[in-house]
Design an enzyme around this catalytic site. Structure first.
Site, PDB file in Angstrom:
ATOM      1  N   SER A 566       0.741  -1.346   0.154  1.00  0.00           N
ATOM      2  CA  SER A 566      -0.043   0.092   0.276  1.00  0.00           C
ATOM      3  C   SER A 566       0.860   1.131  -0.048  1.00  0.00           C
ATOM      4  CB  SER A 566      -0.822   0.035   1.307  1.00  0.00           C
ATOM      5  OG  SER A 566      -1.914   1.091   1.108  1.00  0.00           O
ATOM      6  N   ASP A 641      -8.714  -4.445  -6.354  1.00  0.00           N
ATOM      7  CA  ASP A 641      -8.364  -3.609  -5.310  1.00  0.00           C
ATOM      8  C   ASP A 641      -9.357  -2.343  -5.694  1.00  0.00           C
ATOM      9  OD1 ASP A 641      -7.395  -1.726  -3.460  1.00  0.00           O
ATOM     10  OD2 ASP A 641      -5.384  -2.605  -4.061  1.00  0.00           O
ATOM     11  N   HIS A 673      -7.503  -5.203  -1.711  1.00  0.00           N
ATOM     12  CA  HIS A 673      -6.457  -4.395  -1.461  1.00  0.00           C
ATOM     13  C   HIS A 673      -5.483  -5.469  -0.460  1.00  0.00           C
ATOM     14  CE1 HIS A 673      -3.622  -1.252  -0.956  1.00  0.00           C
ATOM     15  NE2 HIS A 673      -3.771  -1.123   0.295  1.00  0.00           N
TER      16      HIS A 673
END
Length: 696
Positions: A566, A641, A673
């Site tokens: 991320s 995602d 995600h």
């Protein structure tokens, strides 16, 4: 006897042996001031002075009363709660039902159906059940009579659910009044927001599944707040004015249920106001507080009224540079600051009504610790409620006079104490055994280095192989996150080391993890150092970590790797392309590539808009860095995602193709995600193998 080695099935969340390798726990809840242990097959009363347990009821006792079919039968009692002090009533949730059962009278008192609900909120006061189904909001009263509050709900008109993409501390979309008769709820119109074209590949022919995704600088949604009155059956909306480019958050009720409070924030997120509204007609009453800042103001906590004085409330703010508590009267006058100092109030657990104190979690002892304190409202004096070490959290009893304190320390897997908050005395109730006994356990250590400013202390964690030899040189992997609202290093078990680090150390790597400026719980200046230039200050600090590593004789500076997910994926590619001669191998998961493709609320808070900060967006974009990639880089993404949308990865790969550089790419179909379940084991084996192939 030879020590055993770990597998990813042992270490990784989703692994078949993972739960047997985590510290044993006790699940606890309060029934007034009585402590109850909840387990698979029973609930026990815990004697707070001796720790001895006495049976309340069994799963079989409850199952006999619930009248549920096989599909909905009770399978455990972990989620049992006891909302009515002095009454033998337990609240339970099974597959599709929420129930109240009187175990003493052997009666099923109430049952609400929760089949296929998108959101839900049970009110213990009125026993009413608010829920969202088929995109519309409903309320069922304690007799099961259902009122439909909306008819136009859809993927574009969202009722009763979290709004503003879960920013500003928002976790839900319904808020019951203290008397249980009024329900405040969010309504979000996102019909004007662009669709991101997600695709479901698992149907016979792939299907279009668009997701509303407001990107930085583009049109955002509009939120309003309604109040439904169960007594009249009518709904009114707060007269808050035009909701365009405004955020409404941290909804709170007055103790008498007559007034609703919320923080209102402009789109620039630099002007925050606490406003009160009349709950009967929705009219605006007053602006009680206003806070501005040249960078941003971020309200994360609703106000909380003193249980013993309904004319005063507690507000949290970073206005002096650190998150602290302030006492206000209901007219909005600040009476005093209750906590102060160069530390952060991390959480407010509640109130000890007898002592008129607030029980809080702070990092006063150390930036990497969480400790429990009682703060006297009259004097502001703080009283430590734990041992002053480690990472503590807990839950208060209904009066606040008792607390269970779950904690760990670098060499303590998990302990639980039962503490009297008035006397600040606790007794040990439970101590978990080391679940890694008999295994080859790496060496975990913690220390500090100076940030790139030469002044600020940054905390790091290092993980070395169990058979570490200081005369050898080891390939070293930097694990990084680096973004706001997160940290990696704390004083919990193994300094909060991630299981994958243990796996890598077992394979002969040194792991290094540094919390750079921009991460959480170090104060406003520390966090806001990255404003309008995400990744730049963070890279400078991470490179100070690299310089430190180069001073260590056992670190092979020619074999440095980096991995993150991320924001950490963004940092991984940033480091790989800005320092191409330093990092030989990188694995970037779910990486942000260009902040103009990230969501409005988060992106604009830290970067402003692409229109107002074109230089910052250009500097931080990784598209222009594709040509600078030299080392081996693997990019991994969930195909679906909805947080860091696939446009990021795909655009970077397109730029690499044009530039002639060669990243590797792997995708998990259908995954969001983060990889779920056993796919996470597959993911971490893939990450590991990449370093094994190219760094070792």
């Amino acid at each position: 006897m030879a020590q055993k080695e770990f597998t990813l099935e042992d270490l990784n969340y989703g692994g078949v042996n993972y739960y047997r390798m985590t510290p044993e726990n006790r699940y606890l809840t309060w029934w007034g001031d009585e402590l109850v242990r909840t387990d698979i097959g029973y609930c026990n009363i815990v004697n707070k002075k001796t720790g001895e347990e006495t049976l309340l009821f069994t799963l079989d006792d409850i199952a006999a009363l619930t009248q549920s079919d096989e599909h909905n039968r009770m399978r455990h009692l972990y989620n049992a709660t006891f909302p009515y002090p002095g009454q033998t009533i337990v609240q339970l949730i099974n597959g599709q039902e929420i129930m109240l059962v009187d175990w003493s009278k052997k009666q099923l008192l109430l049952k609400h159906n929760r089949d296929e609900v998108q959101a839900e909120d049970f009110c213990t006061k009125s026993k009413a059940f608010a829920y969202v189904k088929d995109n519309n909001l409903y309320v069922a009263d304690d007799n099961g009579k259902v009122a439909q509050l909306s008819t136009d709900g859809s993927r574009e008109i969202v009722y009763g659910q979290s709004v503003h993409r879960d920013e500003f501390g928002i976790e839900k979309g319904t808020f019951w009044s203290p008397d249980g008769n009024l329900l405040a709820f969010y309504r979000m119109d996102q019909s004007m927001v662009s669709d991101y074209p997600q695709v479901d590949i698992f149907s016979r022919s792939a299907e279009y599944q668009p997701d509303k995704y407001p990107m930085a600088g583009e049109t955002s949604h509009k939120v309003t707040v309604g109040i439904y009155n169960m007594l009249t059956g009518k709904t009114i909306y707060l007269q808050a004015g035009d909701p365009t480019d405004r955020y409404f958050t941290n909804i709170a009720w007055s103790p008498d249920s007559k007034t609703l409070y919320m923080f209102e924030l402009n789109r620039d997120q630099n002007d925050c106001r606490l406003v009160s509204y009349d709950a009967t007609n929705g009219q605006r009453i007053a602006e009680l507080y206003r806070e501005t800042h040249p960078k941003y103001v971020e309200p994360l906590h609703p106000i909380v009224f003193l249980p013993w004085d309904s004319s005063k409330f507690i507000m949290q703010s970073q206005k002096d540079g650190y998150n602290h508590l302030y006492l206000f009267n209901k007219e909005g006058k600040e009476l005093k600051q209750l906590t102060s100092g160069e530390f952060v109030v991390i959480d407010v657990l509640g109130f000890n009504q007898k002592d008129k104190s607030i029980v809080v979690v702070t990092n006063e002892k150390s930036p990497i610790q969480n400790n429990l304190y009682a703060v006297n409202v009259a004097t502001g004096k703080r009283k430590l409620l734990d041992n002053g070490r480690g990472r503590h959290y807990g839950e208060l009893s209904s009066t606040g006079e008792w607390l269970y304190d779950k904690y760990s320390e670098p060499d303590v897997p998990r302990n639980i104490n039962i503490t009297n908050t008035s006397k600040a005395k606790g007794r040990e109730y439970f101590s978990a055994k080391n679940p890694w006994e008999g295994y080859k356990v790496p060496e975990y250590s913690c220390g500090t280095i100076k940030a790139a400013d030469g002044v600020t202390d940054l905390y790091y964690r290092m993980v070395k192989p169990a058979d570490f030899d200081p005369a050898k040189k080891y390939p070293t992997v930097i694990y990084v996150y680096g973004g706001p609202h997160a940290h990696n290093v704390d004083a919990g078990w193994h300094y909060a080391s991630r299981s994958w680090e243990t796996y890598m150390a077992q394979k002969g790597y040194v792991l290094f993890i540094l919390d750079n400026r921009g991460s959480e719980n170090r104060g406003r200046e520390f966090e806001q150092a990255t404003f309008r230039q995400l990744g730049q200050i963070e890279m400078q600090d991470q490179m100070m970590g690299v310089e430190y590593l180069k001073t260590l004789p056992f670190v092979d500076a020619d074999r440095l790797g980096v991995h993150g997910w991320s924001f950490g994926g963004f940092m991984t590619i940033s480091l790989m392309t800005n320092y191409p001669d330093v990092f030989k191998v990188g694995v970037a998961g779910g990486p942000v590539i260009d902040w103009k493709w990230y969501e409005v609320m988060y992106g604009e808070r830290y970067m402003d808009t692409p229109q107002s900060n074109p230089e910052g967006y250009e500097k931080t974009s990784l598209i222009s860095k594709a040509a600078d990639l030299k080392g081996k880089l693997q990019i991994i993404s969930g195909y679906n995602d909805a947080t860091v949308v696939p446009q990021h990865c795909l655009s970077f790969i397109a730029a690499c193709i044009e530039a002639g550089t060669q990243p590797d790419f792997f995708v998990y179909p259908g995954e969001p995600h983060n990889m779920r379940g056993h796919q996470s084991v597959h993911l971490h084996e893939r990450i590991t193998q990449y370093f094994e192939d190219y760094l070792k």
